[in-house]
Design an enzyme around this catalytic site. Structure first.
Site, PDB file in Angstrom:
ATOM      1  N   HIS A 162       0.910  -1.286  -0.158  1.00 15.35           N
ATOM      2  CA  HIS A 162      -0.025   0.055   0.136  1.00 15.35           C
ATOM      3  C   HIS A 162       0.986   1.289   0.100  1.00 15.35           C
ATOM      4  O   HIS A 162       0.794   2.047   0.745  1.00 15.35           O
ATOM      5  CB  HIS A 162      -0.771  -0.121   1.164  1.00 15.35           C
ATOM      6  CG  HIS A 162      -1.746  -1.354   1.460  1.00 15.35           C
ATOM      7  ND1 HIS A 162      -1.986  -1.903   2.481  1.00 15.35           N
ATOM      8  CD2 HIS A 162      -2.162  -2.128   0.427  1.00 15.35           C
ATOM      9  CE1 HIS A 162      -2.812  -2.918   2.278  1.00 15.35           C
ATOM     10  NE2 HIS A 162      -2.864  -3.138   0.914  1.00 15.35           N
TER      11      HIS A 162
HETATM   12  C1  LIG Z   1       0.280  -8.900  -2.234  1.00 12.19           C
HETATM   13  C2  LIG Z   1      -0.653  -7.955  -2.274  1.00 12.19           C
HETATM   14  C3  LIG Z   1      -1.794  -8.105  -1.570  1.00 12.19           C
HETATM   15  C4  LIG Z   1      -2.694  -7.038  -1.840  1.00 12.19           C
HETATM   16  N1  LIG Z   1      -3.674  -7.127  -0.929  1.00 12.19           N
HETATM   17  C5  LIG Z   1      -4.567  -5.902  -0.815  1.00 12.19           C
HETATM   18  C6  LIG Z   1      -5.816  -6.306   0.130  1.00 12.19           C
HETATM   19  O1  LIG Z   1      -6.119  -7.283   0.460  1.00 12.19           O
HETATM   20  N2  LIG Z   1      -6.664  -5.077   0.169  1.00 12.19           N
HETATM   21  C7  LIG Z   1      -6.391  -3.801  -0.780  1.00 12.19           C
HETATM   22  O2  LIG Z   1      -7.126  -3.057  -0.555  1.00 12.19           O
HETATM   23  N3  LIG Z   1      -5.298  -3.689  -1.658  1.00 12.19           N
HETATM   24  C8  LIG Z   1      -4.416  -4.914  -1.547  1.00 12.19           C
HETATM   25  N4  LIG Z   1      -3.234  -4.589  -2.294  1.00 12.19           N
HETATM   26  C9  LIG Z   1      -3.197  -3.513  -3.217  1.00 12.19           C
HETATM   27  C10 LIG Z   1      -3.642  -3.572  -4.641  1.00 12.19           C
HETATM   28  O3  LIG Z   1      -3.135  -4.537  -5.259  1.00 12.19           O
HETATM   29  C11 LIG Z   1      -3.643  -2.340  -5.166  1.00 12.19           C
HETATM   30  O4  LIG Z   1      -4.207  -1.339  -4.573  1.00 12.19           O
HETATM   31  C12 LIG Z   1      -4.154  -2.342  -6.827  1.00 12.19           C
HETATM   32  O5  LIG Z   1      -3.967  -3.169  -7.467  1.00 12.19           O
HETATM   33  C13 LIG Z   1      -3.575  -0.869  -7.394  1.00 12.19           C
HETATM   34  O6  LIG Z   1      -4.151  -0.660  -8.606  1.00 12.19           O
HETATM   35  P1  LIG Z   1      -3.369   0.169  -9.810  1.00 12.19           P
HETATM   36  O7  LIG Z   1      -4.137   0.213 -10.828  1.00 12.19           O
HETATM   37  O8  LIG Z   1      -2.749   1.325  -8.966  1.00 12.19           O
HETATM   38  O9  LIG Z   1      -2.132  -0.684  -9.913  1.00 12.19           O
HETATM   39  P2  LIG Z   1      -2.007  -2.315 -10.466  1.00 12.19           P
HETATM   40  O10 LIG Z   1      -3.491  -3.134 -10.427  1.00 12.19           O
HETATM   41  O11 LIG Z   1      -0.915  -2.828 -10.320  1.00 12.19           O
HETATM   42  O12 LIG Z   1      -1.680  -2.078 -12.246  1.00 12.19           O
HETATM   43  C14 LIG Z   1      -0.652  -1.410 -12.722  1.00 12.19           C
HETATM   44  C15 LIG Z   1      -0.348  -1.915 -13.998  1.00 12.19           C
HETATM   45  O13 LIG Z   1       0.747  -0.987 -14.585  1.00 12.19           O
HETATM   46  C16 LIG Z   1       1.562  -1.889 -15.471  1.00 12.19           C
HETATM   47  N5  LIG Z   1       2.789  -0.779 -15.569  1.00 12.19           N
HETATM   48  C17 LIG Z   1       3.578  -0.208 -14.796  1.00 12.19           C
HETATM   49  N6  LIG Z   1       4.315   0.581 -15.386  1.00 12.19           N
HETATM   50  C18 LIG Z   1       4.221   0.513 -16.724  1.00 12.19           C
HETATM   51  C19 LIG Z   1       4.734   1.279 -17.707  1.00 12.19           C
HETATM   52  N7  LIG Z   1       5.795   2.043 -17.840  1.00 12.19           N
HETATM   53  N8  LIG Z   1       4.034   0.808 -19.119  1.00 12.19           N
HETATM   54  C20 LIG Z   1       3.102  -0.053 -19.049  1.00 12.19           C
HETATM   55  N9  LIG Z   1       2.493  -0.747 -18.112  1.00 12.19           N
HETATM   56  C21 LIG Z   1       3.067  -0.331 -17.024  1.00 12.19           C
HETATM   57  C22 LIG Z   1       2.046  -2.888 -14.474  1.00 12.19           C
HETATM   58  O14 LIG Z   1       2.710  -3.899 -15.045  1.00 12.19           O
HETATM   59  C23 LIG Z   1       0.498  -3.366 -14.221  1.00 12.19           C
HETATM   60  O15 LIG Z   1      -0.056  -4.266 -14.719  1.00 12.19           O
HETATM   61  C24 LIG Z   1      -2.400  -5.760  -2.412  1.00 12.19           C
HETATM   62  C25 LIG Z   1      -1.171  -5.696  -3.401  1.00 12.19           C
HETATM   63  C26 LIG Z   1      -0.445  -6.836  -3.010  1.00 12.19           C
HETATM   64  C27 LIG Z   1       1.055  -6.751  -4.122  1.00 12.19           C
END
Ligand SMILES: Cc1cc2nc3c(=O)[nH]c(=O)nc-3n(C[C@H](O)[C@H](O)[C@H](O)COP(=O)(O)OP(=O)(O)OC[C@H]3O[C@@H](n4cnc5c(N)ncnc54)[C@H](O)[C@@H]3O)c2cc1C
Ligand code: SF4
Length: 594
Positions: free
Chosen positions: A521
């Protein structure tokens, strides 16, 4: 020389949670969207099927689903007098890579924030006074978000129904509900699904917590308690407590993820084009530096492309959002010495850790039978739910406390009491004695922003494309340590009330280390707010300096809340997209005047 592609209306940098949500909302409005994801395509069938998906060595230890840090690492140091070094093995946090992002291998712990979280600075000053806040730490840079809980409530509701969150409401329109969390912020209706069945360790925690007068409730979970069809018509199944949830994808269609709640509909829309194995290097700006013209990316064969777009959504996970802004020259980088600049400012994290409670041999926990969000919790110490005015030393913030064991997997889970040798016959005996008779309790809570903690570009280390890595400068503020240690004492009392023979005290300690898992987080660095001097984006996560760029996600949190943050990220994304659809598309430009 990059090949220039035909222009589209919008592009998302990353296709995880925020990337798929933003694209979905845009294509519904008739906009042509390209989703660029640097990882591989993947789906429940065939990629997430057992037995291969239950490979603990591959996924938990070798981090098969995480960002490839041979190509792109993050450098780290505790303070700005140190030299940062690259993190070559993820441990403290686990950013994802691949279609669906981290939202594939998350746990599903699905909380809303509280009313006071969104106006934290004003709330603390109103309740305790400026002097008290100063005594918590003059380095703290906490601030209000520019958006309120009431404004976000409909979007929380919408996102919970998209995910099919399983839980029990504690407060519907101000009426406290039996069985739910009496401290929760008012919600407009019940959760879409009832809570998961309580585990044995949860029941033991409940009894212990209740005996001390606390208020246990079932953790809201995006591991579903029953079959469910979400508002997009996508069917999800019931969680079977397989024990391989956190760090793993779900083979049963039972955990909310882009693949299970949104992508099946999105990828069929003719306005959407998904391109995987495409890594965005930067956002391109026109000669004024005030308008983005699109992005430059490299595909899996190493070819460089320019994708022109009217709107750029940075949806790459908080750390990558901030790096993309810095690499693209959008917004003034933060300087901790002068306190000026906004990009990289107010990076914060999460306080975690809690005791292990060693029980009598007659108590069989069966920890291997669990889900990613099976907890029984209390919110008595969350946020500002308890009076801080007499705390000595003073602190703000709080933690939820709960028994949340997400699977007794063989490599990672072998609790032993203090004094046990770390290897050899005695260690094996202790593991055999305690494996089935130990309960982990989580303390999980706020982390305040500080002028000393920030993100910038590393002056030395570069990625596979020759671009500077992101540098993280972070240690927990003293405020967070005081808070966590105060609650640690309370949690030891709960452990004893649960019947623990040995209770090992937990709580957050300094210095922060990146070598032990704590939480993914990571937040802040491109924070939202009303003032462009202290925020990189406005209340709609729109960049102040380049209004056709939106940086969506946890990077916009001015400081971290008590809870796992994803449900709030989902709500904020819906909130921003509503403003984009209803206002920005009609009249492109700043949604808020600086
Ligand atoms: C082990 C684990 C457990 C978790 N458990 C919880 C939970 O129980 N409850 C909770 O509230 N949250 C949890 N989280 C957090 C949750 O996963 C994230 O809050 C959420 O996925 C964030 O969404 P996002 O779109 O910001 O990032 P993401 O879902 O990670 O998506 C970002 C994407 O962007 C891509 N990317 C990055 N840079 C580039 C680039 N330059 N060019 C192209 N693509 C790119 C990445 O490959 C990725 O696929 C957990 C996370 C992890 C790792
Ligand atoms: S614990 Fe439940 S939701 Fe998680 S991976 Fe297993 S079946 Fe899916």
């Amino acid at each position: 020389m990059a090949q220039r592609l035909p222009a589209v209306d919008a592009v998302t940098i990353g296709v995880g949670l925020t990337g798929s949500l933003a694209a979905f909302e845009m294509v519904q409005s008739g906009q042509k969207v390209v989703g660029l994801e640097r990882g591989a395509p993947r789906d429940t069938v065939p990629d997430f099927q057992s037995p291969a998906i239950h490979d603990e060595l591959r996924f938990s230890i070798r981090k098969a689903m995480m960002q490839d840090n041979v190509k792109v690492a993050v450098t780290f140091r505790n303070n700005f007098n140190e030299t940062a070094l690259p993190i070559r093995r993820w441990a403290s946090f686990l950013p994802g890579q691949g279609l669906g992002g981290s939202f594939v291998h998350w746990n599903g712990q699905s909380f809303r924030a509280q009313v006071a979280d969104f106006v934290l600075r004003s709330h603390v000053i109103q309740r305790y006074g400026q002097k008290f806040l100063d005594a918590c730490g003059p380095e703290l840079t906490i601030q209000d978000w520019g958006v309120t809980y009431d404004e976000l409530e409909p979007y929380y509701d919408r996102f919970e129904y998209l995910c099919g969150v399983s839980g029990k409401a504690g407060n519907i329109k101000g009426q406290i509900q039996a069985g739910g969390n009496p401290f929760e912020a008012p919600r407009s209706r019940e959760y879409p699904n009832p809570p998961l069945k309580e585990t044995y360790f949860g029941a033991i925690f409940r009894k212990g917590a209740e005996s001390l007068g606390y208020h246990p409730y079932p953790q809201p979970s995006s591991n579903l308690s029953r079959p469910y069809t979400n508002p997009l018509g996508i069917k999800l199944e019931q969680c079977v407590f397989c024990g391989f949830c956190e760090r793993y994808a779900c083979e049963h269609y039972a955990k909310a993820s882009p693949q299970t709640i949104i992508l099946p509909v999105l990828v069929k829309n003719p306005n959407y084009e998904l391109r995987t194995s495409c890594e965005v290097l930067r956002i391109n700006l026109d000669s004024t530096g005030k308008k983005a013209t699109g992005v430059t990316y490299v595909d899996g064969a190493g070819r460089e492309f320019e994708q022109p777009a009217e709107i750029v959504f940075i949806t790459a996970f908080p750390l990558n959002n901030v790096r993309t802004l810095l690499l693209s020259g959008i917004g003034k980088p933060y300087d901790p010495r002068s306190g000026e600049g906004v990009v990289g400012r107010n990076y914060s994290y999460q306080t975690t850790g809690g005791p292990t409670v060693f029980m009598d041999e007659s108590i069989n926990i069966n920890p291997f039978m669990s889900s990613g969000a099976p907890g029984t919790m209390i919110d008595d110490f969350s946020g500002d739910n308890f009076d801080h005015s007499n705390m000595n030393p003073p602190f703000i913030g709080g933690q939820y406390v709960g028994s949340i064991m997400t699977g007794g997997r063989p490599i990672e889970f072998h609790p032993t009491p203090p004094g046990t040798p770390p290897w050899g016959l005695e260690w094996k005996r202790a593991v055999a004695r305690h494996y089935n008779h130990a309960i982990l309790i989580q303390q999980h809570g706020t982390s305040m922003s500080s002028r000393l903690n920030y993100l910038d570009l590393d002056p030395t280390y570069k990625d596979a494309w020759g671009q500077p890595l992101l540098r993280m400068t972070f240690d927990f503020p003293e405020n967070d340590i005081r808070m966590s240690q105060y609650i640690a004492d309370k949690v030891v009392e709960i452990g004893r009330a649960m019947g623990g023979k040995i209770v090992v005290r937990g709580g957050t300690k300094r210095p922060y280390t990146t070598t032990v898992y704590q939480s993914t987080h990571n937040c802040g660095g491109a924070v939202m707010g009303d003032d462009p001097k202290t925020s990189a984006v406005n209340r709609y996560m729109q960049c102040w300096d380049v209004p056709n760029v939106f940086s969506l996600g946890g990077s916009s949190f001015p400081q971290n809340i008590t809870y796992n943050y994803t449900i709030t990220i989902g709500a904020l994304t819906y909130w921003a997209l509503d403003a984009i659809k209803n206002k920005y598309l009609k009249s492109p430009g700043p949604l808020v005047q600086a």
